[in-house]
Design a protein around this motif. Sequence first.
Motif, PDB file in Angstrom:
ATOM      1  N   ALA A 258      -1.963   2.858  25.517  1.00 43.87           N
ATOM      2  CA  ALA A 258      -2.926   1.799  25.468  1.00 43.87           C
ATOM      3  C   ALA A 258      -2.749   1.192  24.106  1.00 43.87           C
ATOM      4  N   SER A 259      -3.289   0.031  24.093  1.00 41.95           N
ATOM      5  CA  SER A 259      -3.504  -0.693  22.872  1.00 41.95           C
ATOM      6  C   SER A 259      -4.778  -0.037  21.914  1.00 41.95           C
ATOM      7  N   ASP A 260      -4.790  -0.527  20.760  1.00 47.66           N
ATOM      8  CA  ASP A 260      -6.110  -0.241  20.103  1.00 47.66           C
ATOM      9  C   ASP A 260      -7.446  -0.552  20.722  1.00 47.66           C
ATOM     10  N   LYS A 261      -7.441  -1.826  21.257  1.00 46.73           N
ATOM     11  CA  LYS A 261      -8.588  -2.090  22.032  1.00 46.73           C
ATOM     12  C   LYS A 261      -8.815  -1.173  23.257  1.00 46.73           C
ATOM     13  N   GLN A 262      -7.818  -0.996  24.166  1.00 44.16           N
ATOM     14  CA  GLN A 262      -7.914  -0.199  25.334  1.00 44.16           C
ATOM     15  C   GLN A 262      -8.314   1.010  24.895  1.00 44.16           C
ATOM     16  N   TRP A 263      -7.511   1.522  23.833  1.00 39.61           N
ATOM     17  CA  TRP A 263      -7.959   3.058  23.396  1.00 39.61           C
ATOM     18  C   TRP A 263      -9.475   3.531  23.319  1.00 39.61           C
ATOM     19  N   GLN A 264     -10.009   2.596  22.638  1.00 38.79           N
ATOM     20  CA  GLN A 264     -11.489   2.828  22.168  1.00 38.79           C
ATOM     21  C   GLN A 264     -12.372   3.175  23.592  1.00 38.79           C
ATOM     22  N   SER A 265     -11.857   2.673  24.552  1.00 41.60           N
ATOM     23  CA  SER A 265     -12.992   2.727  25.775  1.00 41.60           C
ATOM     24  C   SER A 265     -12.118   3.821  26.834  1.00 41.60           C
ATOM     25  N   SER A 266     -10.878   3.969  26.827  1.00 36.55           N
ATOM     26  CA  SER A 266     -10.263   4.572  27.581  1.00 36.55           C
ATOM     27  C   SER A 266      -9.739   5.923  27.568  1.00 36.55           C
ATOM     28  N   GLN A 267      -9.496   6.456  26.177  1.00 38.05           N
ATOM     29  CA  GLN A 267      -8.962   7.648  25.798  1.00 38.05           C
ATOM     30  C   GLN A 267      -9.199   8.748  26.714  1.00 38.05           C
ATOM     31  N   LYS A 268     -10.353   8.872  26.958  1.00 40.03           N
ATOM     32  CA  LYS A 268     -10.873  10.250  28.039  1.00 40.03           C
ATOM     33  C   LYS A 268     -10.209   9.983  29.175  1.00 40.03           C
ATOM     34  N   ILE A 269     -10.346   8.760  29.855  1.00 40.15           N
ATOM     35  CA  ILE A 269      -9.720   8.489  31.115  1.00 40.15           C
ATOM     36  C   ILE A 269      -8.132   8.962  31.292  1.00 40.15           C
ATOM     37  N   LEU A 270      -7.570   8.367  30.356  1.00 42.60           N
ATOM     38  CA  LEU A 270      -5.865   8.581  30.090  1.00 42.60           C
ATOM     39  C   LEU A 270      -5.635   9.898  29.747  1.00 42.60           C
ATOM     40  N   LYS A 271      -6.299  10.699  28.903  1.00 42.08           N
ATOM     41  CA  LYS A 271      -6.220  12.001  28.759  1.00 42.08           C
ATOM     42  C   LYS A 271      -6.384  12.929  30.311  1.00 42.08           C
ATOM     43  N   ALA A 272      -7.440  12.578  30.761  1.00 39.66           N
ATOM     44  CA  ALA A 272      -7.845  13.136  32.249  1.00 39.66           C
ATOM     45  C   ALA A 272      -6.464  13.005  33.117  1.00 39.66           C
ATOM     46  N   MET A 273      -5.983  11.909  33.127  1.00 38.07           N
ATOM     47  CA  MET A 273      -4.781  11.533  33.807  1.00 38.07           C
ATOM     48  C   MET A 273      -3.527  12.471  33.558  1.00 38.07           C
ATOM     49  N   VAL A 274      -3.364  12.399  32.053  1.00 39.69           N
ATOM     50  CA  VAL A 274      -2.289  13.106  31.602  1.00 39.69           C
ATOM     51  C   VAL A 274      -2.440  14.637  32.056  1.00 39.69           C
ATOM     52  N   ASP A 275      -3.705  15.333  31.785  1.00 36.71           N
ATOM     53  CA  ASP A 275      -3.944  16.684  32.161  1.00 36.71           C
ATOM     54  C   ASP A 275      -3.596  17.070  33.552  1.00 36.71           C
ATOM     55  N   SER A 276      -3.757  15.940  34.409  1.00 41.04           N
ATOM     56  CA  SER A 276      -3.970  16.331  35.823  1.00 41.04           C
ATOM     57  C   SER A 276      -2.345  16.306  36.291  1.00 41.04           C
ATOM     58  N   PHE A 277      -1.325  15.897  35.639  1.00 43.17           N
ATOM     59  CA  PHE A 277      -0.059  15.612  36.068  1.00 43.17           C
ATOM     60  C   PHE A 277       0.689  16.968  36.222  1.00 43.17           C
ATOM     61  N   GLN A 278       1.232  17.220  37.438  1.00 46.43           N
ATOM     62  CA  GLN A 278       1.937  18.250  37.639  1.00 46.43           C
ATOM     63  C   GLN A 278       3.129  18.015  38.631  1.00 46.43           C
ATOM     64  N   VAL A 279       4.214  18.921  38.479  1.00 47.33           N
ATOM     65  CA  VAL A 279       5.542  18.929  39.266  1.00 47.33           C
ATOM     66  C   VAL A 279       5.609  20.022  40.334  1.00 47.33           C
TER      67      VAL A 279
END
Length: 279
Positions: A258-279
């Motif tokens: 994310a860019s600085d602007k995107q990060w301000q509003s979406s960091q929780k969403i991005l973290k949820a996506m990363v946490d959900s990743f499994q192989v």
Amino acid sequence: MASSSSSVFSPLLPPLRLPASCGARSSAPPQAGPGSADNANAVAASAASRPAAPLAVASHRREVLLGTAALGALFLRTPLPAEAREVVVGKFLPPVPSSPGFVFFKASTKDTPALRAGNVQPYEFILPPTWKQTRVANILSGNYCQPKCAEPWVEVKFEDDRQGKVQVVASPLIRLTNRPNATIEDIGSPEKLMASLGPFVTGNTLEPEEILETTVEKIGDQTYYSYVLETPLALTGSHNLAKATAKGNTVVLFVASASDKQWQSSQKILKAMVDSFQV
């Protein structure tokens, strides 16, 4: 002589009816004179032995060309396959009952060349329904080097203009260790792994001080390394989250950027996506 007509059929165009005069080439009537009966018979025999009229052949070729063009236009309007859809994922991915506001993506052999070749095991993660799956350039997809790729490649990509983007990067294990079927712990520490794969996170370079946080997590038999990165010079964005694991002959890395602007509003969403990743 009875009049004749011909019809050329194309499955995409209506039949074309040729005029009766196209069935045979016209000629001036023979002049009367000595042997006129013999001349008439000769003319009739010659007409019967002539090849098909070129006008009908030309018309047939024209119909074939028009039909081909129409078929090409039809294919251009055909929906893209699942791996190349540039529509919001909420239209084709199922919702996640336990995580309202997210849909579930699980890669299958239909999605990428590496999955079809068996070089990558199916992976899964969640993402917002408003995101779009985007095309991966052929040169980045590993399509040209399967089943034996020497360098990392991009599996899938998703993005949202307001929130950021994610991608799955796969690297052949041999690039990181000579030990077959190695675990991620066999490769080394989280910092050592990121030193090798960092350029595929940032799009250029990664300095050790840009790794703000690392975490080691065990899910079943699988160990995952997670990262929080601050990368002001990265092409992917100044903020990156990543999660990696090794399975089979491949290391799989999930990256959210994310860019600085995107990060301000979406960091929780991005973290949820990363946490959900499994192989």
